[in-house]
Each structure stands twice: as C-alpha cells, then as structure tokens.
Design an enzyme around this catalytic site. Structure first.
Site, PDB file in Angstrom:
ATOM      1  N   PRO A   2      -4.612  -4.671  -4.821  1.00  0.00           N
ATOM      2  CG  PRO A   2      -6.757  -5.580  -4.703  1.00  0.00           C
ATOM      3  CD  PRO A   2      -5.491  -5.423  -3.937  1.00  0.00           C
ATOM      4  CD  GLU A   3      -2.102  -0.192  -8.629  1.00  0.00           C
ATOM      5  OE1 GLU A   3      -2.196   0.992  -8.286  1.00  0.00           O
ATOM      6  OE2 GLU A   3      -1.032  -0.813  -8.633  1.00  0.00           O
ATOM      7  CE  LYS A  55      -4.800   0.979  -3.210  1.00  0.00           C
ATOM      8  NZ  LYS A  55      -3.443   0.710  -2.749  1.00  0.00           N
ATOM      9  CG  ASN A 176       4.339  -1.559  -4.987  1.00  0.00           C
ATOM     10  OD1 ASN A 176       4.757  -0.460  -4.620  1.00  0.00           O
ATOM     11  ND2 ASN A 176       5.112  -2.598  -5.166  1.00  0.00           N
ATOM     12  NE  ARG A 269       3.598  -2.140  -0.809  1.00  0.00           N
ATOM     13  CZ  ARG A 269       2.425  -1.544  -0.739  1.00  0.00           C
ATOM     14  NH1 ARG A 269       1.398  -2.040  -1.368  1.00  0.00           N
ATOM     15  NH2 ARG A 269       2.287  -0.436  -0.054  1.00  0.00           N
TER      16      ARG A 269
END
Ligand SMILES: [Zn+2]
Length: 281
Positions: A2-3, A55, A176, A269
């Site tokens: 999660p951002e 986060k 990401n 990623r």
C-alpha cells in the site's frame, strides 16, 4: 505494498470512527500480543487517536499504550458498524479493536505490536523513517521538512531516483505504483542517478509526489484496501486511471510511444516508464 496515502486514509477513517471511544473488545491471533493485552488490558481504555506515519499505522490508547501495525503487501484495515458482517473471512483476521458502535478489523496485517510511547520513540524501523510526505495534510498535523528530504536524497547520489523515491528512510509514503506514476508526470527517467538530477528535477519530483499522495487522500474509499480508486491521470474514464503503471507494451497516453517495463530490486518489482516522455539525462 500500500502507498502512504492509503494508510493515511485508513488512519483518518479509523480516527473518525474510533477516537474518543472506549474499547469494548480486543482480540488478536498473535500470542505475544495477547499476552501483553492480558497484563495491560486494552478493553476499558479510550482510543485517543489513530495516525499514519509513512506506511505505519499507530493507534494510541489512554494509559500510554500504542498499537503499531504495518500492512506490508497484503494487510488492510476494515471498519464495520457493530454486529455487521465482515467482508473478509474470519481466518484472515489478525487483530480486532471494537467499541460500542464500531469494529475495526486488521486483516492479514503481518506486523502488529503493542508499544509504550518510550518504546515507540526507540523503535528502529519508525526511527529511521524519513519525513512523511503527508505530514502537513489534515488537521493538527506537523510541517513537511522539505529540506531534510532533499538532503537525504542528495546523500544517495549514486542511487537511481526510482529507488530513492521508494526508500522509506529518505521520505515516507511512496509505494511502487506511485513511484512510476510520479516519475512519468515529472518527466524523469526512473534509472537516473540522483547525482545527475538538477535541483529543479528534485523539486518537481517532490511536488508531484506530494500532490499525488494528497489527491488520493481526498478521494473517498469505503474499504480501506490498497489499490481501490487510485487515479493519477485525472481522467474520468475508469480504464485510464494510470499513466504508465501496469501498462507495459501499451502506447503512452501522452506521446504514443511504447511503455517500457523492467524488473528492479531484490523483490523484482516492475518499474514502468515512457522513453520519450522521460528521456535519460
Ligand atoms: Zn510518452
């Protein structure tokens, strides 16, 4: 992962529902947590605040106890009216904090710990976090230390800007998806070493990062789950929400060139970018 804006929004939603309320229910599947809660009962305490730091999500109870959670890849918080049916199976439950009228459920949250404020200030991972890109968004919050972020970025001059944006010790909040989107909007090639960026480039990347995070905080989402409702293009078309992320091989929405993708980092990623709109320096 999660951002930061997703966690920020989760924290704000939880804060609105829970702050000032008395805990009537506390459950967890983690034995260490259950043990601490037996010695220092959570039930009966008042939830003072729920806040995001990067986060990380911090729920502060009266009597100096803080519930620290980190979502990692798959964790999420949901909030339900008391008695409502959960939208995820009970086996995914990791922690529950309930009041007379609401239940907050942490599903698949891998990191859950109860800390004293003293332990919190000495927490290794939290201590190392760079300034939070959303620290001045929302009521009663702090200021954003832009100079400190720029200093930390310049201290990593050999690193690619894409890696630096993701490095939570430089600045906290970017994941990401937003990494690729921010660099597209800023017109910066993700693999450019920081040393080759001008001050203008650095400023622009920071401006775009903060704009994107703040914009996504404002958009409403019922479920506190990552990836729902993220939008960077401002397009009303639900199929045109993102500029480059997950669009490898498709035409750039701006110039028509083919969107590139490449696996990077230990966890492989994917980074997405447009060779034309983000020309190498
Ligand atoms: Zn392009």
């Amino acid at each position: 992962m999660p951002e930061g804006d997703t966690i920020f929004r989760a924290a704000r939603t939880l804060h609105r529902a829970l702050a000032g309320k008395v805990v009537t229910r506390f459950e967890s599947v983690f034995p260490a947590l259950t043990r601490i809660a037996e010695d220092h009962p959570i039930v009966g305490r008042t939830i003072e605040s729920v806040a995001a730091r990067g986060k990380h999500l911090l729920m502060t109870f009266s009597g100096d106890l803080v519930l620290h959670t980190h979502m990692r890849m798959n964790g999420s918080w949901h909030i339900y009216p008391a008695g409502a049916r959960w939208q995820r199976p009970a086996r995914d439950m990791r922690v529950v904090v309930g009041t007379a009228d609401a239940v907050a459920v942490g599903f698949n949250v891998p990191i859950v710990e109860l800390l004293t404020p003293h332990q919190l200030t000495r927490h290794r991972e939290l201590q190392r976090l760079g300034p939070d890109l959303l620290s001045d968004v929302g009521p009663g919050d702090g200021t954003f230390d832009r100079d400190e972020v720029k200093r930390r970025m310049r201290a990593r001059e050999g690193d690619a800007i894409g890696d630096v944006l993701l490095n939570q010790r430089v600045m906290a909040g970017i994941g990401n998806v937003l990494k690729s989107e921010i660099l597209f909007i800023a017109g910066i090639d993700p693999f450019t070493p920081v040393s080759r960026l001008t001050d203008n480039d650095v400023e622009r990347a920071l401006d775009v990062a903060r704009e994107q995070l703040a914009a996504n905080v404002k958009e409403r989402s019922q479920l506190l789950h990552p990836s729902i409702g993220r939008r960077t293009t401002r397009s009303m078309d639900p199929n045109a929400r993102l500029w480059v992320y997950s669009r490898g091989g498709k035409p750039c929405r701006r110039c028509g060139a083919t969107i590139q993708s490449r696996k990077t980092g230990l966890d492989a990623r994917l980074t997405y970018w447009c060779r034309m709109c983000q020309a190498p320096r």
